[in-house]
Design an enzyme around this catalytic site. Structure first.
Site, PDB file in Angstrom:
ATOM      1  N   LYS A 140      69.045  54.585  29.070  1.00 14.64           N
ATOM      2  CA  LYS A 140      70.490  54.446  29.277  1.00 14.64           C
ATOM      3  C   LYS A 140      71.198  55.432  28.370  1.00 14.64           C
ATOM      4  O   LYS A 140      70.710  55.694  27.263  1.00 14.64           O
ATOM      5  CB  LYS A 140      70.948  53.026  28.965  1.00 14.64           C
ATOM      6  CG  LYS A 140      70.343  51.952  29.864  1.00 14.64           C
ATOM      7  CD  LYS A 140      71.042  51.863  31.213  1.00 14.64           C
ATOM      8  CE  LYS A 140      70.324  50.888  32.132  1.00 14.64           C
ATOM      9  NZ  LYS A 140      70.912  50.680  33.418  1.00 14.64           N
ATOM     10  N   GLU A 169      67.814  54.494  38.501  1.00 14.48           N
ATOM     11  CA  GLU A 169      67.639  54.760  39.934  1.00 14.48           C
ATOM     12  C   GLU A 169      68.501  55.904  40.472  1.00 14.48           C
ATOM     13  O   GLU A 169      68.216  56.432  41.547  1.00 14.48           O
ATOM     14  CB  GLU A 169      67.895  53.476  40.747  1.00 14.48           C
ATOM     15  CG  GLU A 169      69.335  52.967  40.780  1.00 14.48           C
ATOM     16  CD  GLU A 169      69.742  52.228  39.505  1.00 14.48           C
ATOM     17  OE1 GLU A 169      68.854  51.927  38.685  1.00 14.48           O
ATOM     18  OE2 GLU A 169      70.945  51.999  39.310  1.00 14.48           O
ATOM     19  N   HIS A 254      61.617  50.717  42.680  1.00 11.54           N
ATOM     20  CA  HIS A 254      62.960  50.176  42.464  1.00 11.54           C
ATOM     21  C   HIS A 254      63.517  49.781  43.823  1.00 11.54           C
ATOM     22  O   HIS A 254      63.130  50.340  44.841  1.00 11.54           O
ATOM     23  CB  HIS A 254      63.839  51.243  41.790  1.00 11.54           C
ATOM     24  CG  HIS A 254      65.082  50.686  41.163  1.00 11.54           C
ATOM     25  ND1 HIS A 254      66.158  50.280  41.903  1.00 11.54           N
ATOM     26  CD2 HIS A 254      65.401  50.463  39.868  1.00 11.54           C
ATOM     27  CE1 HIS A 254      67.107  49.829  41.087  1.00 11.54           C
ATOM     28  NE2 HIS A 254      66.669  49.921  39.837  1.00 11.54           N
ATOM     29  N   GLY A 337      67.470  43.680  34.661  1.00 13.19           N
ATOM     30  CA  GLY A 337      68.892  43.482  34.915  1.00 13.19           C
ATOM     31  C   GLY A 337      69.528  42.487  33.963  1.00 13.19           C
ATOM     32  O   GLY A 337      69.400  41.276  34.140  1.00 13.19           O
ATOM     33  N   GLY A 338      70.159  43.001  32.919  1.00 12.06           N
ATOM     34  CA  GLY A 338      70.889  42.130  31.989  1.00 12.06           C
ATOM     35  C   GLY A 338      69.999  41.341  31.043  1.00 12.06           C
ATOM     36  O   GLY A 338      70.444  40.345  30.469  1.00 12.06           O
ATOM     37  N   GLN A 358      61.913  44.097  31.632  1.00 12.13           N
ATOM     38  CA  GLN A 358      62.573  45.382  31.459  1.00 12.13           C
ATOM     39  C   GLN A 358      63.992  45.206  30.938  1.00 12.13           C
ATOM     40  O   GLN A 358      64.733  44.374  31.451  1.00 12.13           O
ATOM     41  CB  GLN A 358      62.633  46.035  32.830  1.00 12.13           C
ATOM     42  CG  GLN A 358      62.212  47.474  32.836  1.00 12.13           C
ATOM     43  CD  GLN A 358      62.122  47.982  34.250  1.00 12.13           C
ATOM     44  OE1 GLN A 358      61.084  48.432  34.658  1.00 12.13           O
ATOM     45  NE2 GLN A 358      63.198  47.932  34.989  1.00 12.13           N
ATOM     46  N   ALA A 359      64.342  45.969  29.951  1.00  6.48           N
ATOM     47  CA  ALA A 359      65.709  45.899  29.437  1.00  6.48           C
ATOM     48  C   ALA A 359      66.230  47.293  29.132  1.00  6.48           C
ATOM     49  O   ALA A 359      65.569  48.080  28.443  1.00  6.48           O
ATOM     50  CB  ALA A 359      65.749  45.047  28.175  1.00  6.48           C
ATOM     51  N   GLY A 360      67.411  47.586  29.662  1.00  6.93           N
ATOM     52  CA  GLY A 360      68.112  48.826  29.321  1.00  6.93           C
ATOM     53  C   GLY A 360      69.077  48.511  28.204  1.00  6.93           C
ATOM     54  O   GLY A 360      68.819  48.736  27.022  1.00  6.93           O
TER      55      GLY A 360
HETATM   56  C1  CAP Z   1      68.831  47.325  34.550  1.00  5.99           C
HETATM   57  C2  CAP Z   1      68.950  48.305  35.668  1.00  5.99           C
HETATM   58  C3  CAP Z   1      68.212  47.958  36.991  1.00  5.99           C
HETATM   59  C4  CAP Z   1      68.599  46.642  37.656  1.00  5.99           C
HETATM   60  C5  CAP Z   1      68.232  46.542  39.107  1.00  5.99           C
HETATM   61  C6  CAP Z   1      70.396  48.534  35.986  1.00  5.99           C
HETATM   62  O1  CAP Z   1      69.560  47.727  33.409  1.00  5.99           O
HETATM   63  O2  CAP Z   1      68.452  49.531  35.286  1.00  5.99           O
HETATM   64  O3  CAP Z   1      68.438  48.986  37.889  1.00  5.99           O
HETATM   65  O4  CAP Z   1      67.908  45.677  36.948  1.00  5.99           O
HETATM   66  O5  CAP Z   1      68.242  45.242  39.584  1.00  5.99           O
HETATM   67  O6  CAP Z   1      70.785  49.692  36.123  1.00  5.99           O
HETATM   68  O7  CAP Z   1      71.125  47.580  36.137  1.00  5.99           O
HETATM   69  P1  CAP Z   1      69.995  46.702  32.260  1.00  5.99           P
HETATM   70  P2  CAP Z   1      66.912  44.523  40.145  1.00  5.99           P
HETATM   71  O8  CAP Z   1      68.730  46.182  31.607  1.00  5.99           O
HETATM   72  O9  CAP Z   1      70.817  47.531  31.297  1.00  5.99           O
HETATM   73  O10 CAP Z   1      70.776  45.597  32.893  1.00  5.99           O
HETATM   74  O11 CAP Z   1      65.873  44.615  39.080  1.00  5.99           O
HETATM   75  O12 CAP Z   1      67.356  43.114  40.411  1.00  5.99           O
HETATM   76  O13 CAP Z   1      66.542  45.252  41.372  1.00  5.99           O
HETATM   77 MG    MG Z   2      68.930  50.698  36.957  1.00  2.97          MG
END
Ligand code: CAP
Ligand code: MG
Length: 408
Positions: A140, A169, A254, A337-338, A358-360
């Site tokens: 990020k 993505e 993804h 995601g979050g 996974q954590a961003g």
């Molecule tokens: C998470 C993430 C993922 C989402 C996709 C984002 O980042 O990179 O793309 O989790 O959703 O951009 O939101 P954070 P899913 O950790 O900063 O939230 O996994 O449900 O497909």
């Molecule tokens: Mg993402």
């Protein structure tokens, strides 16, 4: 007779059986009227039929003859054109949702599935014995960093303890962060981590593009040890190709855009269907939702997806030790995601240890920075595995303590 069975939830002013027939006709040999070119023999061989019906729930099963499918050339795109095709536009249906699809053994065996799967990825990372959840991060911000900056963030995350790093993505080969330069820079840093710690960290570079093979070759030349693909925007054909062409590189899948198709309970396609197809097509890791994170996704749906990609689907063909689906390896479930350290114990108690957490934001927003954020996530996983409450574990783990203070 071998058949592909699709279950649909239907809302229509027509009687359920009539509505179901419309689907069967549209998606096999029929159209809105009888045409003289349709012979009895064609109907006998290729017409789909209505199977079980649940009037109360408005659920119908449509049986598609195996002969309707062209797995060799058409592959998964052609499968989707049938089971998830024109039917969504039929004006006779007010609401229709594809809930699930069951494939016969012969059908499944036409696919190679993941080249690595859960065990293969665990072997690369070195977690085949302890079988703990993997910790991953998304670099990020999503876009904007240069290759050098990306590599620096990757280094911090890797040295802090993540097992897996991925592009976001929307990043592919933009001029501010060209793919080859980025992969090169990140790989160099991950080699340093390997030298310093002995640990292999996977980096999934996003190859979502108009020519995945060319893009993947570019990434590979620059040192890539994992690919990522946005399967719904890029297409299942692209995933199949990637998996067949690069047998020695795992693929992280993804699912961006899925919510446009699966979020409504009244219309669209349950993600479970896509999840099964990703496993057939060769996805080694797949986002399944995180239940307690930032993205919408009901518990039961996420459980069903995890079961489908990690467990044998036809239990009668599997022994307790055999996690294969007619020989197709399980796909590693990714929760994203979050997420942040405080959510880790609940996530593991809900979804078990065969997950990539996974954590961003939950890593890079740590008050002490990315390295401490990665450490805090690993500490949260260790605490959860040991069954130690996070506040207690945090007493002698400063990074976790700081993370709990931030995300309370
Ligand atoms: C998470 C993430 C993922 C989402 C996709 C984002 O980042 O990179 O793309 O989790 O959703 O951009 O939101 P954070 P899913 O950790 O900063 O939230 O996994 O449900 O497909
Ligand atoms: Mg993402």
């Amino acid at each position: 007779m071998e058949e592909v069975i699709a279950r649909y939830q239907v809302r229509s002013s027509l009687p359920l059986e009539e509505a179901a027939k419309r689907i069967a006709e549209e998606e096999s040999t029929g159209t809105w009227t009888h045409v003289s070119t349709t012979t009895k023999s064609i109907e006998k061989k290729y017409s789909a039929s209505v199977g079980g019906m649940d009037e109360e729930k408005g659920v119908v099963e449509i049986h598609y003859p195996y002969a309707d499918f062209d797995l060799k050339t058409g592959g998964i795109p052609q499968v989707l054109s049938i089971v998830a095709g024109n039917l969504f536009g039929l004006s006779a249906l007010d609401g229709v949702r594809l809930l699930d699809v069951t494939f016969p053994k012969d059908f499944v065996q036409q696919f190679d599935g993941p080249n690595f799967g859960v065990e293969g990825i665990r072997r690369m990372i070195g977690t085949t014995k302890d079988k703990r959840p993997h910790v991953g991060t998304i670099i990020k911000p999503k876009i904007g960093l240069s290759p050098k900056q990306t590599a620096e963030v990757a280094y911090e995350a890797a040295i802090g303890g993540v097992d897996f790093i991925k592009d976001d993505e929307t990043l592919v080969d933009q001029s501010f962060c060209a793919l080859e330069k980025r992969v090169n820079a990140v790989t160099e840093k991950l080699d340093e981590v390997k030298d310093q710690t002995g640990r292999t960290v996977l980096y999934a570079s996003n190859v979502t593009s108009t020519d995945v093979i060319k893009t993947a070759e570019k990434a590979l030349k620059a040192g890539a040890n994992c690919f990522m693909i946005d399967v719904l925007t890029c297409g299942f054909g692209a995933l199949q190709l990637l998996s067949q062409k690069f047998r020695k590189v795992p693929i992280h899948v993804h699912r961006t855009m899925h919510a446009a198709i699966d979020r409504s309970m009244d219309f669209g396609i349950n993600f479970l269907v896509f999840a099964k197809l990703v496993r057939l097509a060769g996805g080694d890791q797949l986002h399944i939702g995180s239940i307690i994170g930032k993205m919408e996704g009901a518990k039961e749906e996420v459980f069903a997806i995890e079961d489908a990609i990690e467990q044998p689907l036809l239990k009668e063909h599997a022994t307790t030790l055999d996690k294969n689906w007619h020989g197709i390896k399980p796909t590693f479930a990714v929760c994203s995601g979050g997420l942040h350290p405080r959510l880790v114990p609940e996530l593991i108690s809900l979804l078990g240890k065969d997950i990539v957490i996974q954590a961003g934001g939950g890593i890079h927003a740590h008050p002490f920075g990315t390295k401490a954020g990665a450490r805090a996530m690993r500490q949260a996983v260790d605490a959860a595995i040991k069954g130690t409450p996070l506040p207690k574990y945090a007493q002698d783990h400063v990074e976790l303590a700081k993370a709990l203070e931030k995300w309370h």
